[in-house]
Write a protein that holds these residues in place. Structure first.
Motif, PDB file in Angstrom:
ATOM      1  N   THR A 299      24.144   2.140  22.388  1.00 41.75           N
ATOM      2  CA  THR A 299      23.698   2.120  21.007  1.00 41.75           C
ATOM      3  C   THR A 299      22.176   2.181  20.986  1.00 41.75           C
ATOM      4  OG1 THR A 299      23.875  -0.301  21.028  1.00 41.75           O
ATOM      5  CG2 THR A 299      25.669   0.909  19.997  1.00 41.75           C
TER       6      THR A 299
ATOM      7  N   ARG B 162      26.860  -1.516  25.116  1.00 41.30           N
ATOM      8  CA  ARG B 162      26.513  -1.313  23.715  1.00 41.30           C
ATOM      9  C   ARG B 162      26.268  -2.634  22.998  1.00 41.30           C
ATOM     10  NH1 ARG B 162      30.012   2.190  21.229  1.00 41.30           N
ATOM     11  NH2 ARG B 162      29.445   1.341  19.219  1.00 41.30           N
TER      12      ARG B 162
ATOM     13  N   ASP C  62      26.441  -4.077  19.044  1.00 43.62           N
ATOM     14  CA  ASP C  62      26.868  -3.715  17.695  1.00 43.62           C
ATOM     15  C   ASP C  62      26.406  -4.699  16.630  1.00 43.62           C
ATOM     16  OD1 ASP C  62      28.312  -1.303  18.319  1.00 43.62           O
ATOM     17  OD2 ASP C  62      29.834  -2.564  19.250  1.00 43.62           O
TER      18      ASP C  62
ATOM     19  N   GLU D 102      25.779   4.557  17.657  1.00 44.12           N
ATOM     20  CA  GLU D 102      26.322   4.901  18.963  1.00 44.12           C
ATOM     21  C   GLU D 102      25.672   6.181  19.457  1.00 44.12           C
ATOM     22  OE1 GLU D 102      30.651   4.445  20.090  1.00 44.12           O
ATOM     23  OE2 GLU D 102      30.502   6.632  19.850  1.00 44.12           O
TER      24      GLU D 102
END
Length: 141
Positions: free
Chosen positions: A18, A30, A32, A47
């Motif tokens: 990301t 990643r 979030d 992403e």
């Protein structure tokens, strides 16, 4: 397979990270929830596929069965493997992963180019656990 960490097959296989919309920091694994850059006020995270090739930043080998709480089947023989830290230049980050089977520390050098490929972490009669592995460019497996 860890959902959202990679996608695709064959030549289209990519790790997924990301990127923060404010500071452009890229994260893998990643992120979030929020930007992990302490100097950033935070922004939206989108992403992004990561580079498929990078350079060996460091490497070592794993020669022993991991202790608890890691799960390994004591009935199966332990097979050492090479672990590679790969620098992805455009993302400005280092991603750790196993080398493809057959590649040992004797085959690696700091600075050599490697590419990410799909690999099998473990499989049994019901499940195949897919992961990513690093393969020196020019090597087919």
């Amino acid at each position: 397979m860890v959902a959202g960490w990679f996608a695709g097959e064959g030549d289209d296989f990519r790790l997924l990270g990301t990127r923060c919309s404010v500071c452009a920091s890229v994260f893998f694994p990643r992120e979030d929830a929020h930007c992990r850059n302490p100097a950033c006020p935070g922004g939206d995270l989108e992403e992004v596929p990561l580079s498929q090739r990078g350079r060996v930043w460091s490497y070592t080998d794993s020669r022993y069965r991991p202790p608890s709480p890691y799960v390994t089947d004591p009935e199966l023989p332990w097979e050492p493997y090479a672990l590679i830290a790969v620098e992805l230049e455009s993302e400005r980050l280092v991603v750790l992963g196993q080398a493809v089977p057959g590649v040992t520390v004797a085959d690696l050098a700091v600075g050599m180019e490697v590419e990410v490929v799909a690999g099998v972490l473990h499989e049994d009669a019901e499940t195949i656990w897919t992961t990513w592995q690093w393969r020196p460019t020019g090597v087919t497996a």
